[in-house]
Design a protein around this motif. Structure first.
Motif, PDB file in Angstrom:
ATOM      1  N   THR A   1       0.827  -1.214   0.000  1.00  0.00           N
ATOM      2  CA  THR A   1       0.000   0.000   0.000  1.00  0.00           C
ATOM      3  C   THR A   1       0.853   1.252   0.000  1.00  0.00           C
ATOM      4  OG1 THR A   1      -0.134  -0.192   2.422  1.00  0.00           O
ATOM      5  CG2 THR A   1      -1.987  -1.053   1.142  1.00  0.00           C
ATOM      6  N   VAL A   2       2.066   1.153   0.574  1.00  0.00           N
ATOM      7  CA  VAL A   2       2.994   2.282   0.561  1.00  0.00           C
ATOM      8  C   VAL A   2       3.651   2.390  -0.809  1.00  0.00           C
ATOM      9  CG1 VAL A   2       4.988   3.349   1.674  1.00  0.00           C
ATOM     10  CG2 VAL A   2       3.436   1.901   3.008  1.00  0.00           C
ATOM     11  N   HIS A   3       4.134   1.269  -1.287  1.00  0.00           N
ATOM     12  CA  HIS A   3       4.829   1.250  -2.574  1.00  0.00           C
ATOM     13  C   HIS A   3       3.928   1.743  -3.702  1.00  0.00           C
ATOM     14  CE1 HIS A   3       7.598  -0.013  -5.685  1.00  0.00           C
ATOM     15  NE2 HIS A   3       6.635  -0.709  -6.257  1.00  0.00           N
ATOM     16  N   LYS A   4       2.647   1.360  -3.666  1.00  0.00           N
ATOM     17  CA  LYS A   4       1.710   1.713  -4.738  1.00  0.00           C
ATOM     18  C   LYS A   4       0.983   3.041  -4.484  1.00  0.00           C
ATOM     19  CE  LYS A   4       0.903  -3.156  -5.866  1.00  0.00           C
ATOM     20  NZ  LYS A   4      -0.102  -4.244  -5.917  1.00  0.00           N
ATOM     21  N   ARG A   5       1.370   3.744  -3.445  1.00  0.00           N
ATOM     22  CA  ARG A   5       0.783   5.051  -3.103  1.00  0.00           C
ATOM     23  C   ARG A   5      -0.731   4.944  -2.886  1.00  0.00           C
ATOM     24  NH1 ARG A   5       5.024   8.731  -4.759  1.00  0.00           N
ATOM     25  NH2 ARG A   5       6.306   7.792  -6.378  1.00  0.00           N
ATOM     26  N   MET A   6      -1.129   3.877  -2.244  1.00  0.00           N
ATOM     27  CA  MET A   6      -2.552   3.658  -1.992  1.00  0.00           C
ATOM     28  C   MET A   6      -3.001   4.249  -0.663  1.00  0.00           C
ATOM     29  SD  MET A   6      -2.671  -0.325  -3.255  1.00  0.00           S
ATOM     30  CE  MET A   6      -4.380  -0.552  -2.720  1.00  0.00           C
ATOM     31  N   GLU A   7      -2.058   4.671   0.164  1.00  0.00           N
ATOM     32  CA  GLU A   7      -2.384   5.150   1.502  1.00  0.00           C
ATOM     33  C   GLU A   7      -1.627   6.438   1.773  1.00  0.00           C
ATOM     34  OE1 GLU A   7      -3.037   2.758   5.565  1.00  0.00           O
ATOM     35  OE2 GLU A   7      -0.913   2.860   4.965  1.00  0.00           O
ATOM     36  N   PHE A   8      -2.325   7.410   2.307  1.00  0.00           N
ATOM     37  CA  PHE A   8      -1.744   8.718   2.640  1.00  0.00           C
ATOM     38  C   PHE A   8      -0.916   8.628   3.921  1.00  0.00           C
ATOM     39  CE2 PHE A   8      -2.393  12.886   4.865  1.00  0.00           C
ATOM     40  CZ  PHE A   8      -1.665  13.675   3.985  1.00  0.00           C
ATOM     41  N   GLY A   9       0.071   9.498   4.042  1.00  0.00           N
ATOM     42  CA  GLY A   9       0.819   9.622   5.283  1.00  0.00           C
ATOM     43  C   GLY A   9       2.183   8.961   5.274  1.00  0.00           C
ATOM     44  N   HIS A  10       2.642   8.541   4.102  1.00  0.00           N
ATOM     45  CA  HIS A  10       3.954   7.909   4.003  1.00  0.00           C
ATOM     46  C   HIS A  10       4.912   8.862   3.289  1.00  0.00           C
ATOM     47  CE1 HIS A  10       2.340   4.115   5.470  1.00  0.00           C
ATOM     48  NE2 HIS A  10       1.301   4.322   4.654  1.00  0.00           N
ATOM     49  N   TRP A  11       6.056   9.117   3.909  1.00  0.00           N
ATOM     50  CA  TRP A  11       6.987  10.138   3.445  1.00  0.00           C
ATOM     51  C   TRP A  11       8.304   9.526   2.988  1.00  0.00           C
ATOM     52  CZ3 TRP A  11       5.757  15.533   4.184  1.00  0.00           C
ATOM     53  CH2 TRP A  11       4.550  15.762   4.858  1.00  0.00           C
ATOM     54  N   GLU A  12       9.040  10.298   2.199  1.00  0.00           N
ATOM     55  CA  GLU A  12      10.417   9.990   1.857  1.00  0.00           C
ATOM     56  C   GLU A  12      11.286  11.147   2.342  1.00  0.00           C
ATOM     57  OE1 GLU A  12      10.923   9.117  -2.266  1.00  0.00           O
ATOM     58  OE2 GLU A  12       9.363   7.572  -2.286  1.00  0.00           O
ATOM     59  N   CYS A  13      12.509  10.828   2.774  1.00  0.00           N
ATOM     60  CA  CYS A  13      13.360  11.845   3.392  1.00  0.00           C
ATOM     61  C   CYS A  13      14.786  11.756   2.851  1.00  0.00           C
ATOM     62  CB  CYS A  13      13.366  11.651   4.908  1.00  0.00           C
ATOM     63  SG  CYS A  13      14.374  12.851   5.810  1.00  0.00           S
ATOM     64  N   ASP A  14      15.424  12.918   2.742  1.00  0.00           N
ATOM     65  CA  ASP A  14      16.823  12.974   2.314  1.00  0.00           C
ATOM     66  C   ASP A  14      17.474  14.209   2.923  1.00  0.00           C
ATOM     67  OD1 ASP A  14      19.084  12.087   1.028  1.00  0.00           O
ATOM     68  OD2 ASP A  14      18.587  12.989  -0.904  1.00  0.00           O
ATOM     69  N   LEU A  15      18.802  14.257   2.894  1.00  0.00           N
ATOM     70  CA  LEU A  15      19.540  15.440   3.321  1.00  0.00           C
ATOM     71  C   LEU A  15      20.183  16.090   2.110  1.00  0.00           C
ATOM     72  CD1 LEU A  15      19.108  15.136   6.320  1.00  0.00           C
ATOM     73  CD2 LEU A  15      21.578  15.237   6.666  1.00  0.00           C
ATOM     74  N   MET A  16      19.967  17.383   1.944  1.00  0.00           N
ATOM     75  CA  MET A  16      20.600  18.147   0.876  1.00  0.00           C
ATOM     76  C   MET A  16      21.882  18.768   1.430  1.00  0.00           C
ATOM     77  SD  MET A  16      17.321  20.019  -0.912  1.00  0.00           S
ATOM     78  CE  MET A  16      18.338  20.525  -2.318  1.00  0.00           C
ATOM     79  N   MET A  17      23.004  18.404   0.801  1.00  0.00           N
ATOM     80  CA  MET A  17      24.301  18.868   1.271  1.00  0.00           C
ATOM     81  C   MET A  17      24.800  20.031   0.413  1.00  0.00           C
ATOM     82  SD  MET A  17      24.396  16.804   3.718  1.00  0.00           S
ATOM     83  CE  MET A  17      25.966  17.376   4.366  1.00  0.00           C
ATOM     84  N   PHE A  18      25.749  20.782   0.972  1.00  0.00           N
ATOM     85  CA  PHE A  18      26.290  21.956   0.293  1.00  0.00           C
ATOM     86  C   PHE A  18      27.819  21.901   0.346  1.00  0.00           C
ATOM     87  CE2 PHE A  18      22.054  22.697   1.690  1.00  0.00           C
ATOM     88  CZ  PHE A  18      21.460  23.371   0.636  1.00  0.00           C
ATOM     89  N   ARG A  19      28.456  22.843  -0.281  1.00  0.00           N
ATOM     90  CA  ARG A  19      29.911  22.788  -0.397  1.00  0.00           C
ATOM     91  C   ARG A  19      30.602  22.819   0.964  1.00  0.00           C
ATOM     92  NH1 ARG A  19      31.461  26.138  -5.928  1.00  0.00           N
ATOM     93  NH2 ARG A  19      30.571  24.582  -7.329  1.00  0.00           N
ATOM     94  N   LYS A  20      31.713  22.110   1.026  1.00  0.00           N
ATOM     95  CA  LYS A  20      32.414  21.899   2.287  1.00  0.00           C
ATOM     96  C   LYS A  20      32.832  23.200   2.954  1.00  0.00           C
ATOM     97  CE  LYS A  20      36.090  18.980   4.161  1.00  0.00           C
ATOM     98  NZ  LYS A  20      37.160  18.009   3.798  1.00  0.00           N
ATOM     99  N   GLU A  21      33.164  24.211   2.155  1.00  0.00           N
ATOM    100  CA  GLU A  21      33.649  25.463   2.748  1.00  0.00           C
ATOM    101  C   GLU A  21      32.572  26.175   3.575  1.00  0.00           C
ATOM    102  OE1 GLU A  21      33.151  26.361  -1.786  1.00  0.00           O
ATOM    103  OE2 GLU A  21      33.808  24.693  -0.512  1.00  0.00           O
ATOM    104  N   HIS A  22      31.319  25.766   3.406  1.00  0.00           N
ATOM    105  CA  HIS A  22      30.233  26.386   4.167  1.00  0.00           C
ATOM    106  C   HIS A  22      29.952  25.652   5.479  1.00  0.00           C
ATOM    107  CE1 HIS A  22      29.584  29.076   0.907  1.00  0.00           C
ATOM    108  NE2 HIS A  22      29.123  28.161   0.082  1.00  0.00           N
ATOM    109  N   GLY A  23      30.765  24.661   5.817  1.00  0.00           N
ATOM    110  CA  GLY A  23      30.565  23.944   7.063  1.00  0.00           C
ATOM    111  C   GLY A  23      29.641  22.751   6.906  1.00  0.00           C
ATOM    112  N   HIS A  24      29.064  22.318   8.019  1.00  0.00           N
ATOM    113  CA  HIS A  24      28.280  21.078   8.036  1.00  0.00           C
ATOM    114  C   HIS A  24      26.770  21.300   7.984  1.00  0.00           C
ATOM    115  CE1 HIS A  24      31.948  18.871   8.866  1.00  0.00           C
ATOM    116  NE2 HIS A  24      32.219  19.700   9.869  1.00  0.00           N
ATOM    117  N   ALA A  25      26.331  22.530   7.903  1.00  0.00           N
ATOM    118  CA  ALA A  25      24.887  22.795   7.851  1.00  0.00           C
ATOM    119  C   ALA A  25      24.286  22.164   6.596  1.00  0.00           C
ATOM    120  CB  ALA A  25      24.628  24.297   7.867  1.00  0.00           C
TER     121      ALA A  25
END
Length: 280
Positions: free
Chosen positions: A114-138
């Motif tokens: 039901t999650v894979h086929k998008r049959m049920e609401f409320g299931h999320w996907e998550c990732d971290l967007m990274m930036f250039r090293k000179e800007h630190g770890h934010a």
């Protein structure tokens, strides 16, 4: 002059290897790989996507890494497009295995249909967007609900897993439980504190197969949309919460073909109303 000469032998060896490297022999494959690297894709994502699309000429993520750190790749500064932005590659022997930090029961193969086929609401996907090293770890967490494609972004000071999970708890806690049933992550170290997230708001967690972050393709595609406003060279510490909300508001107000040209905001709001009426 006869005899063995180490310098000449090494040059001949490197020349023979270059002849057989796919990224040297096939210019169209090399150009496609470079385009995706510059778009923020990791070598694993590129290789996985090529396999999924059944390209006639495919390369492994290891081949891409080797090309990035070859003389040609270093001259082009390709390492700057990698998530870690390292000038030199870490020795493979010294890398720590992360598989033990993720439960086999939480593998994506166990995720309900039901999650894979998008049959049920409320299931999320998550990732971290990274930036250039000179800007630190934010960095910035990107979250997308699979049915509505509704997008949320959150600021993080660094990549430590528990603070990242605390930000997710704070961001999702105001939603009713049927609107936050599960989150699918890749196997990055920033997501190893998944048990803390589950204890905090009771959300189920699922994890992509090793080196297969493309299995959470909804958030990967959303990241490409977000990069228009959050370029890799930008300083993430300068992003205000108001600015991040404005970006999400813009994306969530765009009609999508996959939603019958409704907007993510409209679908998300409709689903929340169904929950409020007791239909969740």
């Amino acid at each position: 002059m006869n005899g063995y000469h180490a310098v000449n032998a090494q040059a001949m060896y490197e020349g023979r290897r270059a002849i057989h490297r796919k990224l040297v022999r096939h210019a169209e494959v090399r150009d496609a790989v470079l385009d995706r690297l510059k778009a923020g894709w990791s070598p694993e994502q590129i290789a996985g996507r090529m396999k999924l699309e059944d390209h006639p000429v495919r390369v492994s993520h290891e081949t891409i890494y080797r090309f990035v750190y070859s003389k040609t790749g270093r001259a082009l500064g390709l390492f700057r497009h990698l998530p870690e932005h390292r000038r030199r590659r870490r020795p493979r022997v010294g890398r720590k295995p992360h598989a033990a930090r993720f439960s086999a029961e939480n593998g994506i193969s166990r995720r309900p249909g039901t999650v894979h086929k998008r049959m049920e609401f409320g299931h999320w996907e998550c990732d971290l967007m990274m930036f250039r090293k000179e800007h630190g770890h934010a960095n910035v967490t990107s979250l997308v609900e699979r049915v509505s494609r509704f997008t949320v972004t959150l600021k993080n000071r660094d990549r430590r897993s528990k603070p990242v999970m605390d930000a997710l708890i704070d961001g999702l806690a105001p939603l009713p439980q049927p609107a936050r049933r599960s989150i699918t992550f890749d196997r990055g170290t920033e997501f190893t504190a998944w048990a803390h997230l589950k204890a905090g708001i009771g959300v189920a967690t699922w994890f992509c197969d090793p080196q297969a972050p493309w299995q959470k393709g909804t958030v990967e595609n959303t990241n490409r949309r977000l990069r228009r406003y959050l370029p890799r060279q930008a300083d993430p510490s300068a992003f205000t919460n108001r600015y991040l909300r404005s970006i999400c508001d813009r994306l969530n107000a765009q009609p999508r073909k996959c939603l019958g040209f409704r907007t993510p905001a409209e679908v998300f709001r409709e689903k929340l109303m169904e929950i409020a009426r007791g239909g969740g």
